[in-house]
Motif scaffolding. Structure first.
Motif, PDB file in Angstrom:
ATOM      1  N   GLN A  57      -6.415  -7.547 -28.402  1.00 17.01           N
ATOM      2  CA  GLN A  57      -7.268  -7.742 -27.231  1.00 17.01           C
ATOM      3  C   GLN A  57      -8.201  -6.545 -27.065  1.00 17.01           C
ATOM      4  O   GLN A  57      -7.778  -5.398 -27.203  1.00 17.01           O
ATOM      5  N   ILE A  58      -9.454  -6.847 -26.781  1.00 15.67           N
ATOM      6  CA  ILE A  58     -10.434  -5.829 -26.386  1.00 15.67           C
ATOM      7  C   ILE A  58     -10.962  -6.265 -25.029  1.00 15.67           C
ATOM      8  O   ILE A  58     -11.916  -7.045 -24.943  1.00 15.67           O
ATOM      9  N   PRO A  59     -10.338  -5.814 -23.924  1.00 20.21           N
ATOM     10  CA  PRO A  59     -10.815  -6.217 -22.591  1.00 20.21           C
ATOM     11  C   PRO A  59     -12.243  -5.781 -22.314  1.00 20.21           C
ATOM     12  O   PRO A  59     -12.969  -6.465 -21.594  1.00 20.21           O
ATOM     13  N   SER A  60     -12.651  -4.643 -22.901  1.00 18.58           N
ATOM     14  CA  SER A  60     -14.025  -4.190 -22.682  1.00 18.58           C
ATOM     15  C   SER A  60     -14.420  -3.200 -23.766  1.00 18.58           C
ATOM     16  O   SER A  60     -13.586  -2.449 -24.283  1.00 18.58           O
ATOM     17  N   ALA A  61     -15.706  -3.226 -24.107  1.00 17.77           N
ATOM     18  CA  ALA A  61     -16.280  -2.273 -25.059  1.00 17.77           C
ATOM     19  C   ALA A  61     -17.795  -2.341 -24.932  1.00 17.77           C
ATOM     20  O   ALA A  61     -18.348  -3.334 -24.463  1.00 17.77           O
ATOM     21  N   LYS A  62     -18.473  -1.272 -25.366  1.00 18.05           N
ATOM     22  CA  LYS A  62     -19.932  -1.187 -25.285  1.00 18.05           C
ATOM     23  C   LYS A  62     -20.515  -1.010 -26.688  1.00 18.05           C
ATOM     24  O   LYS A  62     -20.096  -0.113 -27.426  1.00 18.05           O
ATOM     25  N   VAL A  63     -21.455  -1.890 -27.034  1.00 19.75           N
ATOM     26  CA  VAL A  63     -22.227  -1.708 -28.265  1.00 19.75           C
ATOM     27  C   VAL A  63     -23.456  -0.893 -27.890  1.00 19.75           C
ATOM     28  O   VAL A  63     -24.308  -1.357 -27.130  1.00 19.75           O
ATOM     29  N   LYS A  64     -23.547   0.317 -28.394  1.00 18.11           N
ATOM     30  CA  LYS A  64     -24.620   1.205 -27.952  1.00 18.11           C
ATOM     31  C   LYS A  64     -25.943   0.972 -28.671  1.00 18.11           C
ATOM     32  O   LYS A  64     -26.990   1.422 -28.197  1.00 18.11           O
ATOM     33  N   ASP A  65     -25.932   0.280 -29.801  1.00 17.56           N
ATOM     34  CA  ASP A  65     -27.171   0.031 -30.543  1.00 17.56           C
ATOM     35  C   ASP A  65     -27.025  -1.279 -31.311  1.00 17.56           C
ATOM     36  O   ASP A  65     -26.309  -1.339 -32.311  1.00 17.56           O
ATOM     37  N   MET A  66     -27.696  -2.331 -30.842  1.00 13.43           N
ATOM     38  CA  MET A  66     -27.568  -3.643 -31.467  1.00 13.43           C
ATOM     39  C   MET A  66     -28.158  -3.703 -32.873  1.00 13.43           C
ATOM     40  O   MET A  66     -27.881  -4.631 -33.629  1.00 13.43           O
ATOM     41  N   SER A  67     -28.965  -2.714 -33.244  1.00 18.79           N
ATOM     42  CA  SER A  67     -29.540  -2.739 -34.589  1.00 18.79           C
ATOM     43  C   SER A  67     -28.474  -2.615 -35.671  1.00 18.79           C
ATOM     44  O   SER A  67     -28.738  -2.900 -36.838  1.00 18.79           O
ATOM     45  N   VAL A  68     -27.270  -2.225 -35.300  1.00 17.84           N
ATOM     46  CA  VAL A  68     -26.186  -2.152 -36.273  1.00 17.84           C
ATOM     47  C   VAL A  68     -25.911  -3.530 -36.874  1.00 17.84           C
ATOM     48  O   VAL A  68     -25.422  -3.643 -38.004  1.00 17.84           O
ATOM     49  N   TYR A  69     -26.241  -4.600 -36.137  1.00 23.07           N
ATOM     50  CA  TYR A  69     -25.979  -5.942 -36.631  1.00 23.07           C
ATOM     51  C   TYR A  69     -27.056  -6.445 -37.595  1.00 23.07           C
ATOM     52  O   TYR A  69     -27.003  -7.598 -38.037  1.00 23.07           O
ATOM     53  N   ASN A  70     -28.009  -5.605 -37.949  1.00 21.89           N
ATOM     54  CA  ASN A  70     -28.950  -5.974 -39.004  1.00 21.89           C
ATOM     55  C   ASN A  70     -28.260  -6.147 -40.349  1.00 21.89           C
ATOM     56  O   ASN A  70     -28.850  -6.707 -41.279  1.00 21.89           O
ATOM     57  N   HIS A  71     -27.010  -5.674 -40.463  1.00 19.00           N
ATOM     58  CA  HIS A  71     -26.303  -5.842 -41.725  1.00 19.00           C
ATOM     59  C   HIS A  71     -26.004  -7.324 -41.994  1.00 19.00           C
ATOM     60  O   HIS A  71     -25.668  -7.702 -43.118  1.00 19.00           O
ATOM     61  N   PHE A  72     -26.120  -8.195 -40.970  1.00 18.44           N
ATOM     62  CA  PHE A  72     -25.997  -9.622 -41.202  1.00 18.44           C
ATOM     63  C   PHE A  72     -27.197 -10.174 -41.968  1.00 18.44           C
ATOM     64  O   PHE A  72     -27.104 -11.239 -42.584  1.00 18.44           O
ATOM     65  N   LEU A  73     -28.330  -9.495 -41.881  1.00 16.67           N
ATOM     66  CA  LEU A  73     -29.580  -9.998 -42.437  1.00 16.67           C
ATOM     67  C   LEU A  73     -29.835  -9.410 -43.819  1.00 16.67           C
ATOM     68  O   LEU A  73     -29.407  -8.293 -44.116  1.00 16.67           O
TER      69      LEU A  73
END
Length: 403
Positions: free
Chosen positions: A160-176
């Motif tokens: 379980q991860i009740p809460s967390a913060k992604v500080k930079d969404m550009s990290v998900y460019n690895h999907f592309l």
């Protein structure tokens, strides 16, 4: 290694005087102390999820012993310093507390554990920098038939991860694919998850809600809000293969800024429901989806097309068309994104897309119909031209060529 540590532990317990004492003992033991590392726990909790614990710690053991083995009610509380928890391909570091309890005693006890971690930093094992922070993590596990040589039964785990913060969404460019015309340039997000993990199954959800998401499609700048609701319907956690059918993505509050036209409308939305989807979350990520699409209207699509230098004037009339629905297929594999088919339609408007994106290839077609007027935007090696001759026939015949 872990096996040698277990052998040493077993050998120590097999010493004649200690063995005889424990064999007849029925006692209550309270142990207070500190340990320099938690490797001995990893040796006992060998599992297929790569679950490992690291850090020095203070401990309090309250053991009820019978014939040399802990019985039900025995507990071990561990307060680590700088706790690190590895699970699957990830590691999280922060402040933690661990409680182990004997649920069924005897020579092969069943042990449950609760691990809570706060103020955590979450990242992949091979990443130098973590982009998910302020992580609150809970792990609840059941290890059946534990022995000095490791468990006899697979570990069951609730993550379980009740809460967390992604500080930079550009990290998900690895999907592309590398050099993709679509890029995430900025943004933050709130993340939460609850997944039941077993050796060959998984169930649960992962939710991501962005703030100030920004991206770019070629020369067009885009901002939006994105809600990702991942339904983990099945899969094998040990190989990170997951069935995510039933997941959805909601994109709203979209603005498009281009050289010719600007679009901004807070009530606009596009929703994608993944009727069938599978993902392998090891890097590089692979994805195969069949989806249902619902779009409020065509305004942001028209804004993108109107920023093309050569286009027919009738495209701007598509702005008034609402309630567009359709289907799409998309897969991501071997660093290439392929859209075999995407088509949405209404009484007045059709919109379609096919294409392939790799590090060296940007090929595809974008089809648009408004009443009886039809056009096809063709992209070849990044070069574009708009065609109105037999546009639908050319769209139907086009097939993305995978490399």
């Amino acid at each position: 290694d872990q096996d040698s540590e277990l052998d040493q532990l077993s050998a120590a317990l097999d010493q004649q005087d200690l063995k005889e004492l424990l064999a007849v003992a029925e006692a209550e033991l309270i142990i207070l102390g500190s340990i320099s590392q938690l490797d001995w726990l990893n040796a006992l909790l060998k599992n297929s999820f790569n679950l490992k614990l690291f850090g020095a710690a203070q401990l309090i053991a309250h053991l009820h012993m019978r014939s040399g083995w802990p019985i039900q009610g025995s507990t071990l509380a561990i307060q680590p310093n700088d706790l690190s928890v590895n699970i699957l391909d990830y590691t999280v570091q922060g402040d933690g507390l661990m409680i182990f309890k004997v649920e069924h005693g005897g020579s092969n006890p069943d042990v449950t554990f609760d691990i809570e971690l706060t103020n955590g930093l979450f990242k992949r094992l091979n990443e130098k920098e973590g982009f998910i922070q302020d992580v609150s993590l809970k792990l609840q596990g059941l290890q059946k038939e534990l022995t000095y040589h490791g468990p006899k039964q697979p570990l069951e785990l609730q993550l379980q991860i009740p809460s967390a913060k992604v500080k930079d969404m550009s990290v998900y460019n690895h999907f592309l694919p590398e050099d993709s015309p679509l890029k995430i340039t900025a943004g933050k997000a709130d993340l939460k998850a609850d997944i039941k993990l077993m050796q060959d199954s998984a169930r649960g959800f992962v939710k991501l809600q962005t703030q100030d998401l920004q991206g770019q499609i070629d020369a067009n700048k885009i901002s939006a809000q994105l809600l990702v609701d991942i339904n983990v319907a099945g899969g094998a956690a040990r190989t990170m293969d997951f069935d995510i059918s039933g997941s959805s993505l909601l994109l709203d509050q979209v603005s498009v800024i281009g050289s010719q036209q600007y679009f901004e409308q807070p009530d606009w939305y596009a929703k994608i429901d993944l009727n069938k989807a599978s993902v392998n979350y090891k890097r590089p990520v692979t994805l195969d989806t069949q989806a249902r699409i619902k779009i409020k209207d065509t305004r942001p699509v028209v804004a993108l097309l109107n920023n093309e230098k050569k286009k027919p004037n009738w495209l701007s009339k598509m702005l008034t068309v609402e309630d567009i629905q359709g289907t799409a297929r998309m897969n991501l594999k071997d660093k290439q994104m392929v859209i075999p088919f995407a088509f949405a339609e209404s009484e007045k408007v059709d919109i379609g897309a096919k294409g392939i994106i790799t590090q060296s290839t940007h090929d595809g077609v974008f089809y648009a119909r408004y009443k009886k007027l039809k056009g096809l935007l063709k992209i070849k090696d990044g070069k574009r031209n708009f065609d109105i001759i037999r546009a639908k026939k050319k769209f139907d015949e086009y097939s993305p060529q995978q490399k």
